[in-house]
Scaffold this active site. Structure first.
Site, PDB file in Angstrom:
ATOM      1  CE  LYS A  47      -8.924 -17.509   5.482  1.00 10.65           C
ATOM      2  NZ  LYS A  47      -8.623 -16.589   3.907  1.00 10.65           N
ATOM      3  CG  ASP A  83      -5.456 -15.577   2.947  1.00 11.65           C
ATOM      4  OD1 ASP A  83      -5.000 -16.031   1.621  1.00 11.65           O
ATOM      5  OD2 ASP A  83      -5.618 -15.877   3.371  1.00 11.65           O
ATOM      6  N   GLY A 106     -12.259  -2.499  -0.249  1.00 16.00           N
ATOM      7  CA  GLY A 106     -12.559  -3.163   0.471  1.00 16.00           C
ATOM      8  C   GLY A 106     -11.612  -3.876   1.880  1.00 16.00           C
ATOM      9  N   GLY A 108     -12.203  -6.454   3.983  1.00 15.47           N
ATOM     10  CA  GLY A 108     -12.570  -7.582   4.807  1.00 15.47           C
ATOM     11  C   GLY A 108     -11.331  -8.681   5.173  1.00 15.47           C
ATOM     12  N   GLY A 224      -5.310 -12.344  -9.362  1.00 12.10           N
ATOM     13  CA  GLY A 224      -5.757 -13.852  -8.451  1.00 12.10           C
ATOM     14  C   GLY A 224      -5.159 -15.082  -7.819  1.00 12.10           C
TER      15      GLY A 224
HETATM   16  P1  NDP Z   1     -14.709 -10.672   3.100  1.00 12.16           P
HETATM   17  O1  NDP Z   1     -16.559 -11.672   3.107  1.00 12.16           O
HETATM   18  O2  NDP Z   1     -13.814 -10.655   4.409  1.00 12.16           O
HETATM   19  O3  NDP Z   1     -14.872  -8.935   2.253  1.00 12.16           O
HETATM   20  C1  NDP Z   1     -15.495  -8.490   1.202  1.00 12.16           C
HETATM   21  C2  NDP Z   1     -15.198  -7.717   1.419  1.00 12.16           C
HETATM   22  O4  NDP Z   1     -16.006  -7.121  -0.091  1.00 12.16           O
HETATM   23  C3  NDP Z   1     -15.740  -6.261   1.765  1.00 12.16           C
HETATM   24  O5  NDP Z   1     -14.937  -4.984   2.029  1.00 12.16           O
HETATM   25  C4  NDP Z   1     -17.312  -6.439   1.234  1.00 12.16           C
HETATM   26  O6  NDP Z   1     -17.522  -4.552   1.942  1.00 12.16           O
HETATM   27  C5  NDP Z   1     -16.290  -6.003  -0.395  1.00 12.16           C
HETATM   28  N1  NDP Z   1     -17.727  -6.005  -0.769  1.00 12.16           N
HETATM   29  C6  NDP Z   1     -18.281  -6.966  -0.893  1.00 12.16           C
HETATM   30  N2  NDP Z   1     -18.595  -7.064  -2.081  1.00 12.16           N
HETATM   31  C7  NDP Z   1     -19.059  -5.749  -2.829  1.00 12.16           C
HETATM   32  C8  NDP Z   1     -19.787  -5.188  -3.287  1.00 12.16           C
HETATM   33  N3  NDP Z   1     -21.026  -5.055  -4.435  1.00 12.16           N
HETATM   34  N4  NDP Z   1     -19.496  -3.557  -3.429  1.00 12.16           N
HETATM   35  C9  NDP Z   1     -18.935  -3.274  -2.589  1.00 12.16           C
HETATM   36  N5  NDP Z   1     -17.998  -3.706  -1.726  1.00 12.16           N
HETATM   37  C10 NDP Z   1     -18.082  -4.786  -2.183  1.00 12.16           C
HETATM   38  O7  NDP Z   1     -14.377 -11.389   2.498  1.00 12.16           O
HETATM   39  P2  NDP Z   1     -12.708 -11.412   2.221  1.00 12.16           P
HETATM   40  O8  NDP Z   1     -12.039 -10.490   2.556  1.00 12.16           O
HETATM   41  O9  NDP Z   1     -12.257 -12.629   3.032  1.00 12.16           O
HETATM   42  O10 NDP Z   1     -12.208 -12.237   0.257  1.00 12.16           O
HETATM   43  C11 NDP Z   1     -12.404 -10.926  -0.601  1.00 12.16           C
HETATM   44  C12 NDP Z   1     -12.270 -11.597  -1.430  1.00 12.16           C
HETATM   45  O11 NDP Z   1     -10.887 -12.274  -1.590  1.00 12.16           O
HETATM   46  C13 NDP Z   1     -13.023 -13.324  -1.726  1.00 12.16           C
HETATM   47  O12 NDP Z   1     -13.647 -13.138  -3.069  1.00 12.16           O
HETATM   48  C14 NDP Z   1     -11.686 -13.760  -1.894  1.00 12.16           C
HETATM   49  O13 NDP Z   1     -12.565 -14.983  -2.894  1.00 12.16           O
HETATM   50  C15 NDP Z   1     -11.072 -13.612  -2.206  1.00 12.16           C
HETATM   51  N6  NDP Z   1      -8.974 -14.045  -1.874  1.00 12.16           N
HETATM   52  C16 NDP Z   1      -8.684 -14.599  -2.592  1.00 12.16           C
HETATM   53  C17 NDP Z   1      -7.450 -14.699  -2.103  1.00 12.16           C
HETATM   54  C18 NDP Z   1      -5.775 -15.206  -3.059  1.00 12.16           C
HETATM   55  O14 NDP Z   1      -5.598 -16.321  -2.260  1.00 12.16           O
HETATM   56  N7  NDP Z   1      -6.258 -14.841  -4.304  1.00 12.16           N
HETATM   57  C19 NDP Z   1      -7.083 -14.700  -0.666  1.00 12.16           C
HETATM   58  C20 NDP Z   1      -8.055 -14.342   0.137  1.00 12.16           C
HETATM   59  C21 NDP Z   1      -9.419 -14.165  -0.402  1.00 12.16           C
HETATM   60  P3  NDP Z   1     -18.411  -4.390   3.274  1.00 12.16           P
HETATM   61  O15 NDP Z   1     -17.488  -3.974   4.100  1.00 12.16           O
HETATM   62  O16 NDP Z   1     -19.023  -2.509   2.526  1.00 12.16           O
HETATM   63  O17 NDP Z   1     -19.093  -4.767   3.042  1.00 12.16           O
END
Ligand code: NDP
Length: 259
Positions: A47, A83, A106, A108, A224
């Site tokens: 991306k 998104d 979150g 990310g 979602g």
């Molecule tokens: P990233 O890897 O960029 O970010 C993940 C985020 O989740 C970070 O903020 C991370 O925190 C946090 N995180 C993960 N595990 C934990 C945990 N156990 N405890 C606390 N915080 C946690 O992923 P994306 O943002 O790209 O994607 C996130 C989700 O969004 C995915 O599951 C994806 O499937 C979903 N998504 C859904 C879409 C839709 O159309 N419905 C579109 C895009 C994504 P830290 O910074 O501390 O690591």
């Protein structure tokens, strides 16, 4: 999901899934140009990397710094981020985001897209709650610099209590995604009240623990699948100019995830 919409609307188009690693990304985009594609989606890990091979960016993609949808316009490939737009569409079907306050778990890619689009749509306040401080602060700074919304950061350690006066609560972490379906957010559900809208980005399974518990509290919920379907609807509109039926796409996704 996309081809279900093409079939439903009798569109003579194809949506082809290709696995392209970062080392082949430049060639893949050149190939898409050479073959006259109307555009393409791209997912992680492409991306951000894809941007260097495109000819320009849409407004929010520029701020988000990530592209999930490329669109051919006047023989140029322009990068968009659908998104956050897909999430905003789902949200706007339930409430007007203008003037509302949101707690977002979150920081990310999904959080970035949602934060930027909802801020541009007029949210008054966003609280970013994230486990890692670096990522949380980076997103907070970006939103403060690029949008007019008031943005705070809180580190997520222990059960988070949603402050009174919050209108929208969003899980934009990957917590709850298949196969880890029993996972729960560290969130004090006693602080979630029926006047709040609770949204989850997790499409598989759509009925996460958060969605089920919020529904039991009487909250309005958005799963979602809504975001995923709507980003698809927006992408198809960009490529074909046609507004497709989201219900057909959602039904196809439900069928896929049920298997
Ligand atoms: P990233 O890897 O960029 O970010 C993940 C985020 O989740 C970070 O903020 C991370 O925190 C946090 N995180 C993960 N595990 C934990 C945990 N156990 N405890 C606390 N915080 C946690 O992923 P994306 O943002 O790209 O994607 C996130 C989700 O969004 C995915 O599951 C994806 O499937 C979903 N998504 C859904 C879409 C839709 O159309 N419905 C579109 C895009 C994504 P830290 O910074 O501390 O690591």
């Amino acid at each position: 999901m996309v081809e279900a919409a093409y079939r439903h609307h009798d569109l003579d188009w194809r949506y082809i899934n290709c696995e392209v690693g970062p080392d082949k990304l430049a060639d893949a985009v050149r190939g898409a140009r050479a073959m006259g594609w109307a555009g393409f989606n791209c997912s992680l890990p492409n991306k951000v990397e894809v941007i260097q091979y495109l000819d320009g960016l849409g407004e929010s993609a520029k701020i988000i710094g990530a592209v999930n949808c490329a669109v051919r316009r006047d023989d140029q490939f322009i990068g968009e981020n659908t998104d956050g737009k897909g999430f905003l569409e789902s949200l706007s079907e339930k409430i007007d985001p203008a003037g509302k306050s949101m707690v977002m778990f979150g920081a990310g890619g999904a959080a970035r897209a949602i934060g930027v689009e909802t801020a541009l749509a007029g949210l008054t306040k966003i609280t970013v709650v994230n486990r890692s401080v670096d990522r949380g602060q980076e997103l907070t700074t970006l939103l403060r610099e690029k949008t007019p919304t008031e943005v705070n950061f809180e580190q997520w350690n222990g059960e988070y209590r949603i402050p009174d006066g919050t209108d929208i609560v969003v899980n934009s972490t990957s917590i709850g995604l298949f196969p880890d379906i029993d996972a729960r957010l560290a969130l004090d559900m006693d602080s979630v009240t029926s006047n709040m809208l609770v949204a989850d980005v997790i499409p598989n399974p759509p009925r996460t623990n958060l969605i089920q518990e919020a529904e039991a509290k009487g909250c309005t919920v958005i799963d979602g699948l809504g975001m995923l379907v709507n980003q698809g609807v927006i992408g198809i509109k960009y490529w074909t100019g046609i507004d497709v039926n989201p219900t057909v796409m959602r039904a196809k996704l439900e069928e896929i995830f049920a298997n």
